[in-house]
Design a protein around this motif. Structure first.
Motif, PDB file in Angstrom:
ATOM      1  N   GLU A 114      -4.958  -8.687   2.945  1.00  0.00           N
ATOM      2  CA  GLU A 114      -4.951  -7.454   3.008  1.00  0.00           C
ATOM      3  C   GLU A 114      -5.308  -6.697   4.478  1.00  0.00           C
ATOM      4  OE1 GLU A 114     -10.056  -6.389   3.316  1.00  0.00           O
ATOM      5  OE2 GLU A 114      -9.805  -7.421   1.859  1.00  0.00           O
ATOM      6  N   THR A 115      -5.397  -7.796   5.770  1.00  0.00           N
ATOM      7  CA  THR A 115      -5.099  -6.944   7.027  1.00  0.00           C
ATOM      8  C   THR A 115      -3.267  -6.961   7.179  1.00  0.00           C
ATOM      9  OG1 THR A 115      -6.663  -8.835   7.717  1.00  0.00           O
ATOM     10  CG2 THR A 115      -5.124  -8.202   9.804  1.00  0.00           C
ATOM     11  N   LEU A 116      -2.943  -7.173   6.106  1.00  0.00           N
ATOM     12  CA  LEU A 116      -1.031  -6.630   6.859  1.00  0.00           C
ATOM     13  C   LEU A 116      -0.966  -5.268   5.460  1.00  0.00           C
ATOM     14  CD1 LEU A 116       1.175  -7.568   6.979  1.00  0.00           C
ATOM     15  CD2 LEU A 116       1.381  -8.754   5.206  1.00  0.00           C
ATOM     16  N   GLN A 117      -1.538  -5.118   4.700  1.00  0.00           N
ATOM     17  CA  GLN A 117      -1.655  -4.194   4.479  1.00  0.00           C
ATOM     18  C   GLN A 117      -2.218  -3.136   5.498  1.00  0.00           C
ATOM     19  OE1 GLN A 117      -3.639  -4.979  -0.133  1.00  0.00           O
ATOM     20  NE2 GLN A 117      -1.507  -3.737  -0.299  1.00  0.00           N
ATOM     21  N   LEU A 118      -3.081  -3.569   5.895  1.00  0.00           N
ATOM     22  CA  LEU A 118      -4.325  -2.372   6.830  1.00  0.00           C
ATOM     23  C   LEU A 118      -3.218  -2.301   8.312  1.00  0.00           C
ATOM     24  CD1 LEU A 118      -7.543  -3.431   6.908  1.00  0.00           C
ATOM     25  CD2 LEU A 118      -6.873  -1.731   5.598  1.00  0.00           C
ATOM     26  N   CYS A 119      -2.649  -3.057   8.450  1.00  0.00           N
ATOM     27  CA  CYS A 119      -1.589  -2.814   9.680  1.00  0.00           C
ATOM     28  C   CYS A 119      -0.645  -1.993   9.662  1.00  0.00           C
ATOM     29  CB  CYS A 119      -0.995  -3.751   9.875  1.00  0.00           C
ATOM     30  SG  CYS A 119      -2.482  -5.586  10.996  1.00  0.00           S
ATOM     31  N   GLU A 120      -0.153  -2.028   8.337  1.00  0.00           N
ATOM     32  CA  GLU A 120       1.155  -0.828   7.569  1.00  0.00           C
ATOM     33  C   GLU A 120       0.086   0.314   7.118  1.00  0.00           C
ATOM     34  OE1 GLU A 120       4.343  -5.291   6.183  1.00  0.00           O
ATOM     35  OE2 GLU A 120       3.084  -3.732   4.582  1.00  0.00           O
ATOM     36  N   LYS A 121      -0.471   0.208   6.366  1.00  0.00           N
ATOM     37  CA  LYS A 121      -0.511   1.303   5.992  1.00  0.00           C
ATOM     38  C   LYS A 121      -2.412   2.168   6.561  1.00  0.00           C
ATOM     39  CE  LYS A 121      -0.222  -0.673   1.506  1.00  0.00           C
ATOM     40  NZ  LYS A 121       0.260  -0.202   0.069  1.00  0.00           N
TER      41      LYS A 121
END
Length: 488
Positions: A465-472
């Motif tokens: 989830e954190t990775l998705q927020l960083c990206e998008k």
């Protein structure tokens, strides 16, 4: 007294000569830059503030923080020439650290060794060992040629000392190895440490999110309180090097069992069984947070305002909310329906409005088809209206939600303003706070700083989830998180 030098990512920091050396290349440093790099290398991985660097590197001399900043800048300029500008990491609002492999090397000045001989003698011929220190004029060449044919007594003595030194080291290492093997064989209980545990890292163990809404909500409240009131880093992701473990589960008497275990000293720091109902929710949970924070801080100071609720009935209803994100990583729209019902009973509760706004923004980011930007904007307006009616106490989470709302609207100044207010309300920043700082840095063309903020977010919460927020989140970002592997 032995000279202390450092091997940093295959470069040799020769402290006595103020230079970095590798394979015939060397970079000369100013003495203060050498002392700064040597100190960071000696304490590799530890974050130091500017004041701490002044105290240790400048020996407490009366210099400004700008001197430290300038010295870090000059060191990074040299490292950039060496293609090693990733050594020094800036930790926002904390300081600097050296984040690269370091090995201390001790050279005995009495042996006559040169550092090149000790580390990379295969790169030099015997000619190199006896070459003249000055440009080779005719007379110098004559002496050198004579030396090649008939080695001097000095060279022979140096070679003898060299082999004696190697033989001595070999004997010491052999004896040490035999001693370790003997102890391991004679005492099966002796276990050599494999990894160093981080005393500031806490792994929170709780059942899956869907198993018990109340238990999951309490675990999240504890996690948020630890960030707000302590310097500990807590995470639900598996942390093999966590110095402490916090376990939460419901026992056979239908009580909430909480245990804080110190993995380093192998002792229980806190253990409680509590019963929570609609009438005592606020008192019990607030008391629990106080005891937990006191145990971690090793003091008896009472902490107030752990909870953003004063109405115990509202708090109990909040504990019954489902998780916004399911275990499979998909958005749970039932969370929005449930929190909307709670907001109707408490229309000006800024904390509930902030939780709804952040949750819906995360759902929008992971492309749930049931979400829409106009609904998110309406949630943001409701949040802004609530703080005009209740301006007295705002938590860091409310400020983060306001910063995110302004970022969506393109108001970077107001977004940074709310993030600074969030920092004043909390001991440390959250993963979401670092993501927002990364987004603002990208929009203001500070790409390297943005990468550091995203890396910090992934360190605090290494999840998909954190990775998705960083990206998008808000807009698509090109990030570099190859060293941070999300754990599910």
């Amino acid at each position: 007294m032995a000279w202390v030098n450092y091997k940093i990512n295959n470069w040799l920091l020769i402290t006595t000569e103020n230079c970095l050396y590798k394979s015939g290349k060397n970079y000369i440093l100013e003495p203060r830059i050498t002392k700064l790099l040597a100190f960071l290398a000696q304490h590799q991985g530890i974050v130091f503030t500017r004041d701490e660097l002044i105290e240790n590197v400048w020996d407490g001399a009366v210099v400004s923080e700008q001197v430290v900043t300038q010295s870090i800048f000059e060191l990074r300029k040299t490292l950039k020439k060496m293609d090693e500008d990733h050594w020094i990491i800036t930790i926002p609002k904390r300081g600097y650290k050296l984040d690269i492999d370091v090995q201390q090397i001790y050279v005995d000045p009495n042996t006559g060794f040169k550092l090149e001989e000790f580390h990379s003698s295969h790169e030099h011929t015997n000619d190199t060992l006896i070459h003249a220190s000055f440009p080779a004029g005719p007379m110098t060449r004559a002496f050198n040629e004579t030396s090649k044919e008939t080695p001097s007594v000095t060279v022979n003595n140096s070679n003898t000392i060299k082999w004696n030194h190697w033989f001595f080291d070999f004997c010491i290492l052999t004896m040490l190895l035999i001693t370790i093997l003997f102890i391991s064989w004679s005492n099966e209980k002796v276990v050599l440490p494999i990894s160093v545990l981080n005393p500031r890292l806490i792994h929170i163990e709780s059942p899956p999110q869907s198993a018990d809404n109340q238990l999951s909500s309490i675990a999240n409240i504890i996690k948020d309180s630890l960030f707000t009131s302590t310097n500990y880093i807590s995470s639900f992701s598996t942390q093999p090097n966590a110095g402490k473990t916090l376990s939460l589960y419901v026992n056979q008497q239908h009580q909430l069992h909480i245990e804080l275990f110190n993995n380093i000293s192998q002792t229980i720091m806190l253990q409680k069984n509590i019963h929570i109902d609609r009438n005592n929710a606020y008192t019990v949970i607030n008391g629990l947070l106080n005891e937990l924070i006191q145990s971690l801080n090793y003091n008896h100071k009472s902490i107030n305002n752990n909870l953003s609720f004063t109405n115990t009935n509202t708090l109990y209803n909040y504990l019954e909310l489902p998780s916004a994100i399911n275990n499979d990583g998909n958005a749970n729209m039932h969370y929005i329906d449930s929190i909307n019902k709670l907001i109707k009973l408490n229309p000006y509760n800024s904390y509930l409005l902030a939780k709804r706004y952040i949750a819906y923004s995360i759902m929008l980011t992971i492309n749930n088809k049931e979400t829409s930007m106009p609904i998110l904007m309406n949630y943001g307006k409701a949040l802004e209206k609530s703080i005009t009616n209740n301006p007295l106490f705002l938590s860091s989470e409310i400020y983060n939600a306001l910063a995110l709302h302004n970022l969506y609207q393109g108001d970077l100044v107001e977004s940074e303003h709310y993030l600074s207010l969030a920092a004043l309300q909390s001991k440390q920043n959250t993963a979401l706070g670092y993501i927002l700082l990364g987004k603002i840095s990208q929009l203001t063309h500070r790409t390297k700083q943005a990468d550091e903020f995203y890396s910090m977010a992934m360190y605090l919460d290494p999840s998909k989830e954190t990775l998705q927020l960083c990206e998008k989140l808000v807009f698509i970002s090109q990030i570099h998180t190859s060293k941070s592997t999300p754990r599910h």
